[in-house]
Scaffold this motif. Sequence first.
Motif, PDB file in Angstrom:
ATOM      1  N   GLU A   1       0.829  -1.200   0.000  1.00 30.75           N
ATOM      2  CA  GLU A   1       0.000   0.000   0.000  1.00 30.75           C
ATOM      3  C   GLU A   1       0.872   1.262   0.000  1.00 30.75           C
ATOM      4  O   GLU A   1       1.865   1.328   0.734  1.00 30.75           O
ATOM      5  N   PRO A   2       0.517   2.248  -0.796  1.00 31.47           N
ATOM      6  CA  PRO A   2       1.292   3.488  -0.816  1.00 31.47           C
ATOM      7  C   PRO A   2       0.949   4.350   0.385  1.00 31.47           C
ATOM      8  O   PRO A   2      -0.044   4.095   1.082  1.00 31.47           O
ATOM      9  N   PRO A   3       1.727   5.383   0.660  1.00 33.48           N
ATOM     10  CA  PRO A   3       1.333   6.342   1.699  1.00 33.48           C
ATOM     11  C   PRO A   3      -0.030   6.938   1.364  1.00 33.48           C
ATOM     12  O   PRO A   3      -0.372   7.113   0.192  1.00 33.48           O
ATOM     13  N   ARG A   4      -0.799   7.249   2.382  1.00 35.65           N
ATOM     14  CA  ARG A   4      -2.153   7.752   2.154  1.00 35.65           C
ATOM     15  C   ARG A   4      -2.159   9.020   1.321  1.00 35.65           C
ATOM     16  O   ARG A   4      -3.026   9.209   0.461  1.00 35.65           O
ATOM     17  N   TYR A   5      -1.170   9.883   1.545  1.00 33.91           N
ATOM     18  CA  TYR A   5      -1.158  11.151   0.802  1.00 33.91           C
ATOM     19  C   TYR A   5      -0.906  10.942  -0.694  1.00 33.91           C
ATOM     20  O   TYR A   5      -1.181  11.811  -1.511  1.00 33.91           O
ATOM     21  N   ALA A   6      -0.357   9.749  -1.072  1.00 37.25           N
ATOM     22  CA  ALA A   6      -0.039   9.504  -2.480  1.00 37.25           C
ATOM     23  C   ALA A   6      -0.964   8.477  -3.125  1.00 37.25           C
ATOM     24  O   ALA A   6      -0.711   8.041  -4.243  1.00 37.25           O
ATOM     25  N   SER A   7      -2.031   8.097  -2.437  1.00 39.87           N
ATOM     26  CA  SER A   7      -2.884   7.006  -2.942  1.00 39.87           C
ATOM     27  C   SER A   7      -3.531   7.324  -4.285  1.00 39.87           C
ATOM     28  O   SER A   7      -3.814   6.416  -5.072  1.00 39.87           O
TER      29      SER A   7
END
Length: 498
Positions: free
Chosen positions: A468-474
């Motif tokens: 999973e990517p960081p939430r800010y980069a989803s």
Amino acid sequence: MAQGTRPMLVGAGRLDEALVFGRSRRARGDGPLAAVAGAFALAQLLLVGPSMGLGWDEVVYVSQVAADAPAAFFSAPRARGVSLLVWPVASWSSSTTLLRFYLAVLSGLGLYLALRAWRGLFAARVLAGAGALFATLWVTLFYGPQAMPNLWVAYGALLCVGCFLRARADRLDKRPLWGVLAGAALMAWMRPTDAVWVTLPLLALVVQARHRRLAGALALGLAAGGIPWVIEAYVSFGGLRERLNEASRIQGDLGWNLAVDDQLRALVGSALCRPCDLATPHPAYYAWWFVLPLLAACGLAVAVRFGRTTRTLLPLACATTAAFPYLFLIGYAAPRFLLPAYLLLALPVADALRHLVTAPNGRLRPAAAAVVAFGLAGHLAVQYVVLDRIVDRTDSARGDWARSAAELHRLGVRPPCLLTGHHAIPVAHYTGCGSGAIGGHNANISRAGILRTARGVPVGALSVPGREPPRYASDWELHRLAGLVVRIAPAPGADDTA
């Protein structure tokens, strides 16, 4: 006493034998040392190769002085010595090949000078043999042309201990004091804490013997190399205690940790074993590791027998204190950590091997020589196999970083830019970007800082495929790289033009 010969001061606390060697004998002794050092430099270029890309730690050190990429985050345990070492090349050239040539030649010269400090303390062939034993270890060859500190700590240790013995032998000769100072400073420039561990036996001796000049040279050398690190602790980390605590945290909270088994597993060719969950390798890979202390003990027995105990016992003591934190106080392993101990142990080991294969009258013992030759041949074969494997793996991994950088350029991620996430530090350097992390050992930016940066320059978040990517980069645009995926923030101003 012959006319014109300066008397040597021998007695309690000094060397067991006088160090009287003529100029012609010194000159003859330099030849084998120069040959070993030259062969070491050449072997690095042939077996490791000058085209190998920069590794993670190298990127951190080189980027501090490089002109073509932003400086990577410099964490608490690191010191500026390596950056100073590479500055003459890295400050004006981005060529990794040129840097490798420079470091290979410099490491060969360093080995020569460190061994040369011991002329007269051991026979020239013993010194040459010690240099050859050390220079043919896979870990020595692998790190010789790399911008890493441990090999230079080893050189500083050998220089410091050798000159220390000379200074104790002749208090009228001030030249060895400069060698003590230089060796201590070199160690402290590279790794201040390692310098303290290596010099513990030396500090104990100068206190006991009340040798003021020698104590001053040793203290001044440690201060010259360590004070910049201390000053940086107050400027960037809030104080010396805070920096030491942060360094301990990054290294897994230093304390009683039995890492002997971790170091043994790493001998198969692991540059960093953290966590060290590798299987125990075949005994052929680590047999030399157990033979080494046995031969060192044999070398000490030889020294006691022939009345030269001090010159053998002191490097053994310093090797022990140098290795202690990496065998018993740290929760992971890297073979390079033990390079100072290996170089200090090489002297008594080489002396032991000489006495095993030659009789007291100088005649060769054929049976013993054959056994030693067979053992050394097998040892060299193992070292070459391990070196070949780690070089192949390293070239492949660093080649992936270079290919990822080329793909990022194609996608429009060009300087000035910012990369975050998995392997951001090395990939960012290859790309010419800055690197950032919002957590972990290299935290240097906040989530808000990343998003703010994305409004002005290209920003990419790196991750492992399937994670999973960081939430800010989803919701950023996804692209696949060599072994990684990147999510690239919308181009600056894209929302305004939509």
